[in-house]
Design a protein around this motif. Structure first.
Motif, mmCIF file in Angstrom:
data_model
loop_
_atom_site.group_PDB
_atom_site.id
_atom_site.type_symbol
_atom_site.label_atom_id
_atom_site.label_comp_id
_atom_site.label_asym_id
_atom_site.label_seq_id
_atom_site.Cartn_x
_atom_site.Cartn_y
_atom_site.Cartn_z
ATOM 1 N N ASN B 110 2.752 -3.330 7.817
ATOM 2 C CA ASN B 110 2.690 -4.773 7.568
ATOM 3 C C ASN B 110 1.563 -5.434 8.357
ATOM 4 O O ASN B 110 0.802 -6.222 7.806
ATOM 5 C CB ASN B 110 4.027 -5.433 7.937
ATOM 6 C CG ASN B 110 5.088 -5.195 6.872
ATOM 7 O OD1 ASN B 110 4.773 -4.858 5.728
ATOM 8 N ND2 ASN B 110 6.347 -5.344 7.242
ATOM 9 N N LEU B 111 1.430 -5.107 9.642
ATOM 10 C CA LEU B 111 0.353 -5.711 10.434
ATOM 11 C C LEU B 111 -1.006 -5.313 9.850
ATOM 12 O O LEU B 111 -1.896 -6.158 9.693
ATOM 13 C CB LEU B 111 0.441 -5.304 11.913
ATOM 14 C CG LEU B 111 -0.695 -5.870 12.796
ATOM 15 C CD1 LEU B 111 -0.800 -7.388 12.695
ATOM 16 C CD2 LEU B 111 -0.538 -5.449 14.252
ATOM 17 N N GLY B 112 -1.170 -4.043 9.501
ATOM 18 C CA GLY B 112 -2.436 -3.585 8.924
ATOM 19 C C GLY B 112 -2.773 -4.346 7.648
ATOM 20 O O GLY B 112 -3.904 -4.808 7.460
ATOM 21 N N THR B 113 -1.774 -4.497 6.779
ATOM 22 C CA THR B 113 -1.993 -5.218 5.521
ATOM 23 C C THR B 113 -2.335 -6.682 5.775
ATOM 24 O O THR B 113 -3.203 -7.258 5.109
ATOM 25 C CB THR B 113 -0.730 -5.117 4.636
ATOM 26 O OG1 THR B 113 -0.391 -3.739 4.468
ATOM 27 C CG2 THR B 113 -0.965 -5.727 3.266
ATOM 28 N N ILE B 114 -1.685 -7.291 6.758
ATOM 29 C CA ILE B 114 -1.952 -8.702 7.068
ATOM 30 C C ILE B 114 -3.377 -8.872 7.614
ATOM 31 O O ILE B 114 -4.069 -9.841 7.298
ATOM 32 C CB ILE B 114 -0.877 -9.262 8.034
ATOM 33 C CG1 ILE B 114 0.467 -9.366 7.288
ATOM 34 C CG2 ILE B 114 -1.278 -10.629 8.596
ATOM 35 C CD1 ILE B 114 1.672 -9.663 8.164
ATOM 36 N N ILE B 115 -3.852 -7.906 8.395
ATOM 37 C CA ILE B 115 -5.237 -7.967 8.893
ATOM 38 C C ILE B 115 -6.225 -7.884 7.722
ATOM 39 O O ILE B 115 -7.196 -8.637 7.654
ATOM 40 C CB ILE B 115 -5.505 -6.852 9.932
ATOM 41 C CG1 ILE B 115 -4.673 -7.120 11.199
ATOM 42 C CG2 ILE B 115 -6.994 -6.768 10.285
ATOM 43 C CD1 ILE B 115 -4.697 -6.003 12.226
ATOM 44 N N ARG B 116 -5.946 -6.990 6.759
ATOM 45 C CA ARG B 116 -6.797 -6.908 5.561
ATOM 46 C C ARG B 116 -6.802 -8.236 4.817
ATOM 47 O O ARG B 116 -7.841 -8.667 4.301
ATOM 48 C CB ARG B 116 -6.274 -5.836 4.600
ATOM 49 C CG ARG B 116 -6.787 -4.441 4.895
ATOM 50 C CD ARG B 116 -6.152 -3.437 3.968
ATOM 51 N NE ARG B 116 -6.876 -3.261 2.711
ATOM 52 C CZ ARG B 116 -6.524 -2.382 1.772
ATOM 53 N NH1 ARG B 116 -5.476 -1.599 1.951
ATOM 54 N NH2 ARG B 116 -7.210 -2.265 0.664
ATOM 55 N N LEU B 117 -5.629 -8.875 4.729
ATOM 56 C CA LEU B 117 -5.533 -10.165 4.041
ATOM 57 C C LEU B 117 -6.338 -11.235 4.771
ATOM 58 O O LEU B 117 -6.999 -12.065 4.143
ATOM 59 C CB LEU B 117 -4.067 -10.599 3.927
ATOM 60 C CG LEU B 117 -3.254 -9.868 2.861
ATOM 61 C CD1 LEU B 117 -1.770 -10.103 3.059
ATOM 62 C CD2 LEU B 117 -3.686 -10.327 1.472
ATOM 63 N N CYS B 118 -6.269 -11.251 6.112
ATOM 64 C CA CYS B 118 -7.045 -12.221 6.895
ATOM 65 C C CYS B 118 -8.531 -12.026 6.608
ATOM 66 O O CYS B 118 -9.271 -12.990 6.398
ATOM 67 C CB CYS B 118 -6.774 -12.036 8.391
ATOM 68 S SG CYS B 118 -5.152 -12.632 8.897
ATOM 69 N N ALA B 230 4.411 -11.928 1.274
ATOM 70 C CA ALA B 230 4.576 -13.374 1.459
ATOM 71 C C ALA B 230 3.295 -13.970 2.052
ATOM 72 O O ALA B 230 2.838 -15.039 1.616
ATOM 73 C CB ALA B 230 5.769 -13.661 2.364
ATOM 74 N N THR B 231 2.701 -13.284 3.009
ATOM 75 C CA THR B 231 1.445 -13.749 3.612
ATOM 76 C C THR B 231 0.346 -13.826 2.548
ATOM 77 O O THR B 231 -0.439 -14.778 2.515
ATOM 78 C CB THR B 231 0.993 -12.791 4.750
ATOM 79 O OG1 THR B 231 2.066 -12.634 5.671
ATOM 80 C CG2 THR B 231 -0.223 -13.336 5.485
ATOM 81 N N ALA B 232 0.303 -12.832 1.657
ATOM 82 C CA ALA B 232 -0.705 -12.811 0.589
ATOM 83 C C ALA B 232 -0.582 -14.060 -0.288
ATOM 84 O O ALA B 232 -1.570 -14.742 -0.578
ATOM 85 C CB ALA B 232 -0.533 -11.549 -0.265
ATOM 86 N N ILE B 233 0.649 -14.362 -0.696
ATOM 87 C CA ILE B 233 0.884 -15.499 -1.597
ATOM 88 C C ILE B 233 0.539 -16.820 -0.901
ATOM 89 O O ILE B 233 -0.116 -17.690 -1.472
ATOM 90 C CB ILE B 233 2.358 -15.501 -2.076
ATOM 91 C CG1 ILE B 233 2.614 -14.260 -2.949
ATOM 92 C CG2 ILE B 233 2.704 -16.789 -2.809
ATOM 93 C CD1 ILE B 233 4.076 -13.928 -3.154
#
Lengths: 241, 241
Positions: B110-118, B230-233
Protein backbone atom coordinates in the motif's frame (compact mmCIF):
# COMPACT_ATOMS: atom_id res chain seq x y z
CA UNK A 1 -10.65 -33.31 13.20
CA UNK A 2 -9.57 -33.26 9.60
CA UNK A 3 -8.83 -36.54 7.84
CA UNK A 4 -5.91 -37.23 5.53
CA UNK A 5 -8.19 -37.40 2.51
CA UNK A 6 -9.74 -34.04 3.47
CA UNK A 7 -6.28 -32.48 3.78
CA UNK A 8 -5.41 -33.86 0.37
CA UNK A 9 -8.58 -32.52 -1.22
CA UNK A 10 -8.36 -29.08 0.40
CA UNK A 11 -4.70 -28.46 -0.40
CA UNK A 12 -5.25 -29.68 -3.97
CA UNK A 13 -7.75 -26.79 -4.36
CA UNK A 14 -4.84 -24.35 -4.31
CA UNK A 15 -4.33 -25.49 -7.90
CA UNK A 16 -6.64 -24.41 -10.70
CA UNK A 17 -6.61 -27.89 -12.26
CA UNK A 18 -8.18 -29.47 -9.16
CA UNK A 19 -10.59 -26.59 -8.57
CA UNK A 20 -11.88 -27.18 -12.08
CA UNK A 21 -12.05 -30.95 -11.59
CA UNK A 22 -13.79 -30.80 -8.19
CA UNK A 23 -15.76 -27.59 -8.89
CA UNK A 24 -14.78 -26.42 -5.40
CA UNK A 25 -12.75 -23.53 -3.99
CA UNK A 26 -11.49 -22.44 -0.59
CA UNK A 27 -12.01 -19.21 1.34
CA UNK A 28 -10.20 -18.22 4.52
CA UNK A 29 -10.68 -15.73 7.30
CA UNK A 30 -13.81 -14.76 9.24
CA UNK A 31 -14.64 -11.69 7.16
CA UNK A 32 -14.43 -13.42 3.78
CA UNK A 33 -16.11 -16.66 4.94
CA UNK A 34 -18.97 -14.77 6.64
CA UNK A 35 -19.61 -12.73 3.49
CA UNK A 36 -19.75 -15.89 1.38
CA UNK A 37 -22.02 -17.65 3.90
CA UNK A 38 -24.45 -14.74 3.54
CA UNK A 39 -24.45 -15.01 -0.23
CA UNK A 40 -25.64 -17.55 -2.79
CA UNK A 41 -22.46 -19.61 -2.60
CA UNK A 42 -23.11 -23.16 -1.42
CA UNK A 43 -21.00 -24.33 1.51
CA UNK A 44 -19.51 -27.82 1.45
CA UNK A 45 -17.48 -27.80 4.67
CA UNK A 46 -16.28 -25.35 7.26
CA UNK A 47 -13.15 -25.96 9.35
CA UNK A 48 -12.68 -23.71 12.34
CA UNK A 49 -10.61 -23.36 15.51
CA UNK A 50 -13.48 -21.42 17.08
CA UNK A 51 -17.07 -22.57 17.50
CA UNK A 52 -18.77 -19.36 16.52
CA UNK A 53 -20.57 -20.19 13.31
CA UNK A 54 -24.06 -20.46 14.75
CA UNK A 55 -25.80 -19.87 11.47
CA UNK A 56 -24.19 -22.81 9.71
CA UNK A 57 -25.68 -26.35 9.59
CA UNK A 58 -23.90 -28.27 12.33
CA UNK A 59 -22.94 -31.27 10.19
CA UNK A 60 -20.89 -29.00 7.95
CA UNK A 61 -18.81 -27.50 10.77
CA UNK A 62 -15.60 -29.29 11.77
CA UNK A 63 -13.76 -28.19 14.91
CA UNK A 64 -10.03 -28.33 14.26
CA UNK A 65 -6.83 -27.28 16.03
CA UNK A 66 -4.53 -24.46 14.95
CA UNK A 67 -2.01 -27.09 13.82
CA UNK A 68 -4.60 -28.80 11.65
CA UNK A 69 -5.60 -25.44 10.15
CA UNK A 70 -1.96 -24.81 9.25
CA UNK A 71 -1.95 -28.05 7.26
CA UNK A 72 -4.90 -27.07 5.08
CA UNK A 73 -4.38 -23.30 4.85
CA UNK A 74 -3.03 -21.53 1.77
CA UNK A 75 -1.96 -18.58 3.93
CA UNK A 76 1.42 -18.00 5.57
CA UNK A 77 -0.34 -16.93 8.75
CA UNK A 78 -3.64 -18.84 8.83
CA UNK A 79 -6.73 -17.22 10.25
CA UNK A 80 -9.22 -19.10 12.44
CA UNK A 81 -11.31 -20.69 9.72
CA UNK A 82 -11.25 -22.19 6.25
CA UNK A 83 -14.34 -23.00 4.21
CA UNK A 84 -14.80 -25.10 1.10
CA UNK A 85 -17.49 -23.78 -1.24
CA UNK A 86 -18.94 -25.09 -4.48
CA UNK A 87 -18.06 -23.11 -7.60
CA UNK A 88 -21.41 -21.74 -8.82
CA UNK A 89 -22.61 -22.30 -12.38
CA UNK A 90 -21.75 -19.45 -14.73
CA UNK A 91 -24.52 -16.87 -14.79
CA UNK A 92 -26.02 -15.64 -18.00
CA UNK A 93 -24.19 -12.67 -19.40
CA UNK A 94 -26.06 -9.41 -18.97
CA UNK A 95 -24.78 -6.67 -21.24
CA UNK A 96 -25.83 -3.47 -19.61
CA UNK A 97 -24.28 -0.67 -17.66
CA UNK A 98 -20.53 -0.64 -17.33
CA UNK A 99 -18.50 -3.79 -17.83
CA UNK A 100 -14.84 -4.17 -16.92
CA UNK A 101 -12.89 -6.51 -19.22
CA UNK A 102 -9.42 -7.71 -18.26
CA UNK A 103 -6.83 -8.50 -20.93
CA UNK A 104 -4.59 -11.02 -19.12
CA UNK A 105 -4.37 -9.51 -15.64
CA UNK A 106 -2.11 -12.02 -13.88
CA UNK A 107 -1.64 -10.78 -10.32
CA UNK A 108 -4.13 -12.26 -7.79
CA UNK A 109 -4.01 -9.10 -5.64
CA UNK A 110 -4.86 -6.93 -8.65
CA UNK A 111 -7.84 -9.09 -9.65
CA UNK A 112 -9.09 -9.15 -6.04
CA UNK A 113 -8.82 -5.36 -5.77
CA UNK A 114 -10.59 -4.88 -9.11
CA UNK A 115 -13.48 -7.11 -7.95
CA UNK A 116 -13.80 -4.94 -4.80
CA UNK A 117 -13.85 -1.86 -7.04
CA UNK A 118 -16.58 -3.36 -9.25
CA UNK A 119 -18.62 -4.04 -6.11
CA UNK A 120 -18.08 -0.48 -4.83
CA UNK A 121 -18.96 1.19 -8.13
CA UNK A 122 -21.88 -1.10 -8.95
CA UNK A 123 -20.26 -2.82 -11.92
CA UNK A 124 -22.22 -6.08 -12.19
CA UNK A 125 -20.07 -7.88 -14.74
CA UNK A 126 -16.33 -8.46 -14.90
CA UNK A 127 -15.17 -10.24 -18.04
CA UNK A 128 -11.72 -11.90 -17.91
CA UNK A 129 -9.66 -13.16 -20.83
CA UNK A 130 -8.82 -16.86 -20.55
CA UNK A 131 -5.22 -16.11 -19.60
CA UNK A 132 -6.23 -13.90 -16.66
CA UNK A 133 -5.64 -15.25 -13.15
CA UNK A 134 -8.40 -17.56 -11.89
CA UNK A 135 -10.99 -15.84 -9.69
CA UNK A 136 -11.08 -18.89 -7.36
CA UNK A 137 -7.33 -18.72 -6.71
CA UNK A 138 -7.15 -18.49 -2.86
CA UNK A 139 -5.18 -15.22 -3.03
CA UNK A 140 -7.86 -13.65 -5.23
CA UNK A 141 -10.69 -14.85 -2.97
CA UNK A 142 -8.77 -13.37 -0.01
CA UNK A 143 -8.15 -10.01 -1.71
CA UNK A 144 -11.82 -9.57 -2.67
CA UNK A 145 -12.75 -9.43 1.03
CA UNK A 146 -16.05 -11.12 0.21
CA UNK A 147 -17.14 -8.89 -2.65
CA UNK A 148 -16.60 -11.89 -4.95
CA UNK A 149 -20.16 -12.87 -4.02
CA UNK A 150 -21.60 -9.69 -5.50
CA UNK A 151 -19.82 -9.41 -8.85
CA UNK A 152 -20.45 -11.71 -11.80
CA UNK A 153 -16.98 -12.75 -12.95
CA UNK A 154 -16.84 -14.61 -16.25
CA UNK A 155 -14.08 -15.99 -18.44
CA UNK A 156 -13.84 -16.34 -22.18
CA UNK A 157 -12.15 -15.21 -25.35
CA UNK A 158 -11.85 -11.43 -24.97
CA UNK A 159 -11.66 -10.69 -28.70
CA UNK A 160 -14.83 -12.71 -29.42
CA UNK A 161 -16.57 -10.97 -26.53
CA UNK A 162 -15.65 -7.50 -27.80
CA UNK A 163 -16.45 -8.37 -31.42
CA UNK A 164 -19.98 -9.50 -30.67
CA UNK A 165 -20.83 -6.67 -28.28
CA UNK A 166 -22.66 -3.56 -29.40
CA UNK A 167 -21.30 -1.45 -26.54
CA UNK A 168 -18.49 1.10 -27.04
CA UNK A 169 -15.10 -0.33 -26.04
CA UNK A 170 -12.82 1.93 -23.96
CA UNK A 171 -9.10 1.33 -23.58
CA UNK A 172 -6.35 3.36 -21.86
CA UNK A 173 -3.44 4.51 -24.01
CA UNK A 174 -0.80 7.24 -23.75
CA UNK A 175 -2.29 9.03 -26.78
CA UNK A 176 -5.90 8.66 -25.61
CA UNK A 177 -8.27 11.53 -24.78
CA UNK A 178 -8.22 12.74 -21.17
CA UNK A 179 -10.89 11.03 -19.06
CA UNK A 180 -11.42 14.42 -17.40
CA UNK A 181 -12.47 15.98 -20.71
CA UNK A 182 -14.23 13.11 -22.50
CA UNK A 183 -17.97 12.71 -22.08
CA UNK A 184 -18.18 9.23 -20.55
CA UNK A 185 -21.39 7.22 -21.13
CA UNK A 186 -23.35 5.11 -18.65
CA UNK A 187 -22.85 2.00 -20.75
CA UNK A 188 -19.69 0.54 -22.17
CA UNK A 189 -16.88 -1.94 -21.83
CA UNK A 190 -13.67 -0.72 -20.20
CA UNK A 191 -10.65 -2.88 -21.12
CA UNK A 192 -7.75 -2.96 -18.64
CA UNK A 193 -4.46 -4.46 -19.80
CA UNK A 194 -1.82 -6.85 -18.52
CA UNK A 195 0.54 -5.62 -15.75
CA UNK A 196 3.68 -5.68 -17.91
CA UNK A 197 2.42 -5.34 -21.49
CA UNK A 198 -0.79 -3.35 -21.26
CA UNK A 199 -3.52 -4.03 -23.80
CA UNK A 200 -2.48 -6.56 -26.47
CA UNK A 201 -2.42 -5.38 -30.08
CA UNK A 202 -5.19 -7.79 -31.11
CA UNK A 203 -7.48 -6.30 -28.44
CA UNK A 204 -6.30 -2.74 -29.15
CA UNK A 205 -7.78 -3.05 -32.68
CA UNK A 206 -11.21 -3.60 -31.11
CA UNK A 207 -11.02 -0.52 -28.87
CA UNK A 208 -13.39 2.14 -30.19
CA UNK A 209 -12.60 4.92 -27.65
CA UNK A 210 -9.00 5.60 -26.67
CA UNK A 211 -8.80 7.30 -23.28
CA UNK A 212 -5.98 8.39 -20.96
CA UNK A 213 -5.48 9.24 -17.29
CA UNK A 214 -3.58 12.55 -17.37
CA UNK A 215 -0.36 12.82 -15.36
CA UNK A 216 0.40 15.78 -13.15
CA UNK A 217 3.92 14.88 -12.00
CA UNK A 218 7.26 15.28 -13.78
CA UNK A 219 6.30 14.59 -17.39
CA UNK A 220 9.83 13.75 -18.48
CA UNK A 221 9.81 10.50 -16.56
CA UNK A 222 8.07 7.47 -17.99
CA UNK A 223 5.85 6.33 -15.18
CA UNK A 224 2.81 4.13 -15.10
CA UNK A 225 -0.02 3.34 -12.73
CA UNK A 226 -0.75 -0.08 -11.31
CA UNK A 227 -3.71 -1.67 -13.15
CA UNK A 228 -5.89 -1.73 -10.02
CA UNK A 229 -5.33 1.95 -9.17
CA UNK A 230 -5.90 2.88 -12.83
CA UNK A 231 -9.21 0.96 -12.70
CA UNK A 232 -10.15 2.87 -9.53
CA UNK A 233 -9.55 6.26 -11.17
CA UNK A 234 -11.35 5.35 -14.39
CA UNK A 235 -14.40 3.86 -12.64
CA UNK A 236 -14.67 6.90 -10.37
CA UNK A 237 -14.59 9.19 -13.40
CA UNK A 238 -17.22 7.16 -15.31
CA UNK A 239 -19.54 7.02 -12.31
CA UNK A 240 -19.26 10.57 -10.94
CA UNK A 241 -21.39 11.79 -13.87
CA UNK B 1 32.06 -12.22 -5.46
CA UNK B 2 30.26 -11.27 -2.31
CA UNK B 3 32.04 -11.73 1.03
CA UNK B 4 30.51 -13.12 4.21
CA UNK B 5 30.59 -9.71 5.86
CA UNK B 6 28.82 -8.17 2.83
CA UNK B 7 26.13 -10.85 2.98
CA UNK B 8 25.68 -10.15 6.67
CA UNK B 9 25.40 -6.39 6.11
CA UNK B 10 23.04 -6.66 3.15
CA UNK B 11 20.64 -9.16 4.73
CA UNK B 12 20.62 -7.11 7.95
CA UNK B 13 19.19 -4.22 5.91
CA UNK B 14 15.93 -6.11 5.61
CA UNK B 15 15.38 -4.94 9.18
CA UNK B 16 14.52 -1.35 10.02
CA UNK B 17 16.85 -1.33 13.05
CA UNK B 18 19.92 -1.97 10.89
CA UNK B 19 18.79 0.36 8.10
CA UNK B 20 18.63 3.10 10.71
CA UNK B 21 21.98 2.15 12.22
CA UNK B 22 23.81 1.90 8.87
CA UNK B 23 21.77 4.59 7.07
CA UNK B 24 21.59 2.25 4.09
CA UNK B 25 18.82 0.48 2.18
CA UNK B 26 18.55 -2.07 -0.60
CA UNK B 27 16.79 -1.92 -3.96
CA UNK B 28 16.30 -4.84 -6.32
CA UNK B 29 15.44 -5.31 -9.96
CA UNK B 30 16.69 -3.49 -13.06
CA UNK B 31 13.78 -1.06 -13.31
CA UNK B 32 13.93 0.12 -9.69
CA UNK B 33 17.74 0.20 -9.52
CA UNK B 34 18.04 2.11 -12.80
CA UNK B 35 15.53 4.73 -11.62
CA UNK B 36 17.46 5.23 -8.39
CA UNK B 37 20.78 5.44 -10.24
CA UNK B 38 19.32 8.27 -12.31
CA UNK B 39 18.22 10.14 -9.20
CA UNK B 40 19.94 11.88 -6.31
CA UNK B 41 20.32 8.69 -4.30
CA UNK B 42 23.95 7.82 -3.62
CA UNK B 43 25.02 4.31 -4.58
CA UNK B 44 27.23 2.34 -2.21
CA UNK B 45 27.46 -0.99 -4.03
CA UNK B 46 25.82 -2.78 -6.89
CA UNK B 47 25.68 -6.57 -7.14
CA UNK B 48 24.67 -8.01 -10.46
CA UNK B 49 24.60 -11.27 -12.40
CA UNK B 50 24.82 -9.27 -15.65
CA UNK B 51 27.50 -6.77 -16.63
CA UNK B 52 25.23 -4.16 -18.12
CA UNK B 53 25.57 -1.20 -15.79
CA UNK B 54 27.85 0.88 -17.98
CA UNK B 55 26.96 4.16 -16.34
CA UNK B 56 28.05 3.07 -12.87
CA UNK B 57 31.59 3.57 -11.47
CA UNK B 58 33.39 0.28 -11.99
CA UNK B 59 34.68 -0.08 -8.43
CA UNK B 60 31.10 -0.13 -7.16
CA UNK B 61 29.94 -2.95 -9.41
CA UNK B 62 30.36 -6.52 -8.15
CA UNK B 63 29.77 -9.41 -10.53
CA UNK B 64 28.03 -12.20 -8.66
CA UNK B 65 26.41 -15.53 -9.47
CA UNK B 66 22.68 -16.28 -9.30
CA UNK B 67 23.37 -18.37 -6.18
CA UNK B 68 25.12 -15.47 -4.49
CA UNK B 69 22.24 -13.15 -5.41
CA UNK B 70 19.82 -15.57 -3.77
CA UNK B 71 21.78 -15.27 -0.53
CA UNK B 72 21.50 -11.48 -0.35
CA UNK B 73 18.08 -10.96 -1.94
CA UNK B 74 14.93 -10.11 0.01
CA UNK B 75 12.78 -11.45 -2.83
CA UNK B 76 11.42 -14.98 -3.22
CA UNK B 77 12.42 -14.91 -6.88
CA UNK B 78 15.46 -12.63 -7.10
CA UNK B 79 15.97 -10.43 -10.13
CA UNK B 80 19.39 -9.92 -11.74
CA UNK B 81 20.67 -7.13 -9.50
CA UNK B 82 20.65 -5.72 -5.99
CA UNK B 83 21.95 -2.30 -5.05
CA UNK B 84 22.80 -0.77 -1.69
CA UNK B 85 22.06 2.95 -1.48
CA UNK B 86 22.64 5.52 1.23
CA UNK B 87 19.52 6.83 2.95
CA UNK B 88 19.44 10.54 2.06
CA UNK B 89 19.18 13.23 4.71
CA UNK B 90 15.61 14.35 5.38
CA UNK B 91 14.67 17.26 3.13
CA UNK B 92 13.19 20.41 4.49
CA UNK B 93 9.46 20.26 4.71
CA UNK B 94 7.72 22.31 2.04
CA UNK B 95 4.11 23.02 2.85
CA UNK B 96 2.49 23.78 -0.43
CA UNK B 97 0.16 22.14 -2.88
CA UNK B 98 -1.38 18.85 -1.88
CA UNK B 99 0.17 16.72 0.84
CA UNK B 100 -0.81 13.14 1.60
CA UNK B 101 -0.52 12.17 5.29
CA UNK B 102 -0.71 8.54 6.36
CA UNK B 103 -2.13 7.58 9.76
CA UNK B 104 -0.39 4.24 10.41
CA UNK B 105 -0.52 2.61 6.99
CA UNK B 106 1.17 -0.74 7.67
CA UNK B 107 1.18 -2.66 4.41
CA UNK B 108 4.38 -2.22 2.33
CA UNK B 109 2.48 -2.73 -0.93
CA UNK B 110 0.00 0.00 0.00
CA UNK B 111 2.74 2.51 0.87
CA UNK B 112 4.59 1.68 -2.37
CA UNK B 113 1.44 2.16 -4.43
CA UNK B 114 0.65 5.45 -2.67
CA UNK B 115 4.16 6.75 -3.45
CA UNK B 116 3.61 5.88 -7.14
CA UNK B 117 0.30 7.76 -6.99
CA UNK B 118 1.97 10.83 -5.44
CA UNK B 119 4.52 10.76 -8.24
CA UNK B 120 1.78 10.44 -10.89
CA UNK B 121 -0.37 13.24 -9.48
CA UNK B 122 2.53 15.58 -8.67
CA UNK B 123 2.20 15.37 -4.88
CA UNK B 124 5.67 16.42 -3.68
CA UNK B 125 5.32 15.54 0.00
CA UNK B 126 4.10 12.38 1.72
CA UNK B 127 3.98 12.63 5.51
CA UNK B 128 3.88 9.33 7.44
CA UNK B 129 3.00 8.84 11.10
CA UNK B 130 5.79 7.18 13.07
CA UNK B 131 3.92 3.86 13.19
CA UNK B 132 3.56 3.69 9.40
CA UNK B 133 5.65 1.11 7.55
CA UNK B 134 9.21 2.24 6.79
CA UNK B 135 9.68 3.64 3.27
CA UNK B 136 13.06 1.85 2.98
CA UNK B 137 11.51 -1.56 3.70
CA UNK B 138 12.59 -3.64 0.63
CA UNK B 139 8.96 -4.45 -0.23
CA UNK B 140 8.06 -0.75 -0.25
CA UNK B 141 11.09 0.16 -2.39
CA UNK B 142 10.06 -2.61 -4.80
CA UNK B 143 6.42 -1.51 -4.98
CA UNK B 144 7.32 2.13 -5.74
CA UNK B 145 8.92 1.02 -9.02
CA UNK B 146 11.48 3.80 -8.66
CA UNK B 147 9.11 6.67 -7.94
CA UNK B 148 10.55 6.74 -4.40
CA UNK B 149 13.24 9.01 -5.88
CA UNK B 150 10.71 11.67 -6.87
CA UNK B 151 8.53 11.96 -3.76
CA UNK B 152 9.68 13.50 -0.49
CA UNK B 153 8.62 10.97 2.16
CA UNK B 154 8.95 12.16 5.76
CA UNK B 155 8.11 10.65 9.14
CA UNK B 156 7.00 12.31 12.35
CA UNK B 157 4.20 12.76 14.84
CA UNK B 158 1.08 13.18 12.70
CA UNK B 159 -0.93 15.08 15.32
CA UNK B 160 1.87 17.63 15.82
CA UNK B 161 2.22 17.99 12.05
CA UNK B 162 -1.51 18.65 11.57
CA UNK B 163 -1.71 20.98 14.58
CA UNK B 164 1.04 23.27 13.35
CA UNK B 165 -0.09 23.37 9.73
CA UNK B 166 -2.27 26.16 8.37
CA UNK B 167 -3.60 24.03 5.51
CA UNK B 168 -7.10 22.52 5.56
CA UNK B 169 -7.05 18.88 6.68
CA UNK B 170 -9.20 16.42 4.68
CA UNK B 171 -10.18 13.00 5.97
CA UNK B 172 -12.48 10.31 4.54
CA UNK B 173 -15.47 9.25 6.65
CA UNK B 174 -18.79 7.53 5.98
CA UNK B 175 -20.67 10.73 6.90
CA UNK B 176 -18.38 13.05 4.92
CA UNK B 177 -19.43 15.20 1.97
CA UNK B 178 -19.19 13.58 -1.47
CA UNK B 179 -15.86 14.35 -3.16
CA UNK B 180 -17.85 14.68 -6.38
CA UNK B 181 -19.85 17.60 -4.97
CA UNK B 182 -17.34 19.34 -2.69
CA UNK B 183 -15.21 22.14 -4.13
CA UNK B 184 -11.70 20.76 -3.60
CA UNK B 185 -8.83 23.25 -3.22
CA UNK B 186 -5.36 23.14 -4.77
CA UNK B 187 -3.73 23.13 -1.35
CA UNK B 188 -4.42 20.90 1.61
CA UNK B 189 -3.47 17.84 3.60
CA UNK B 190 -5.32 14.61 2.81
CA UNK B 191 -5.18 12.11 5.68
CA UNK B 192 -5.50 8.41 4.79
CA UNK B 193 -6.13 5.94 7.61
CA UNK B 194 -4.87 2.56 8.74
CA UNK B 195 -5.95 -0.53 6.76
CA UNK B 196 -8.02 -2.03 9.59
CA UNK B 197 -9.00 0.91 11.77
CA UNK B 198 -9.16 3.88 9.44
CA UNK B 199 -8.29 7.31 10.86
CA UNK B 200 -7.58 7.24 14.61
CA UNK B 201 -9.85 9.29 16.87
CA UNK B 202 -7.00 11.60 17.93
CA UNK B 203 -6.29 12.46 14.30
CA UNK B 204 -10.01 12.63 13.43
CA UNK B 205 -10.33 15.62 15.82
CA UNK B 206 -7.83 17.53 13.70
CA UNK B 207 -9.67 16.90 10.42
CA UNK B 208 -11.31 20.14 9.27
CA UNK B 209 -13.05 18.80 6.12
CA UNK B 210 -14.85 15.45 6.25
CA UNK B 211 -15.16 13.94 2.79
CA UNK B 212 -16.48 10.65 1.39
CA UNK B 213 -16.13 8.55 -1.75
CA UNK B 214 -19.74 7.74 -2.73
CA UNK B 215 -20.67 4.13 -3.32
CA UNK B 216 -22.70 3.00 -6.30
CA UNK B 217 -23.07 -0.68 -5.52
CA UNK B 218 -25.51 -2.45 -3.17
CA UNK B 219 -25.77 0.07 -0.34
CA UNK B 220 -27.01 -2.47 2.19
CA UNK B 221 -23.64 -4.18 2.34
CA UNK B 222 -20.87 -2.67 4.42
CA UNK B 223 -17.98 -2.53 2.04
CA UNK B 224 -14.77 -0.57 2.05
CA UNK B 225 -12.06 0.38 -0.39
CA UNK B 226 -8.41 -0.53 -0.01
CA UNK B 227 -6.44 2.53 1.23
CA UNK B 228 -4.33 2.71 -1.96
CA UNK B 229 -7.34 2.63 -4.31
CA UNK B 230 -9.13 5.20 -2.12
CA UNK B 231 -6.05 7.45 -2.38
CA UNK B 232 -6.11 7.02 -6.18
CA UNK B 233 -9.75 8.12 -6.43
CA UNK B 234 -9.33 11.07 -4.06
CA UNK B 235 -6.15 12.37 -5.73
CA UNK B 236 -7.76 12.09 -9.16
CA UNK B 237 -10.74 14.10 -7.93
CA UNK B 238 -8.57 16.81 -6.31
CA UNK B 239 -6.39 17.15 -9.40
CA UNK B 240 -8.98 17.01 -12.19
CA UNK B 241 -10.08 20.53 -11.26
Amino acid sequence: MVSKSQIKLITSLQQKKYRKQEQLFIAEGIKVVQELLHSNFELLDLYTTKQDFLTVQKDKVHAITADELKKISALTTPNTCLAVFKIPKAKERVEEGLIIALDDVRDPGNLGTIIRLCDWFGVATLFCSEESVDVYNPKVVQATMGSISRVNVMYGNLETFLLQSKLPVFGTFMDGKSIYQEKLPKEGIIVMGNEANGISSAVEKLVTKRIAIPRFGNLQVTESLNVATATAIILSEFKRG
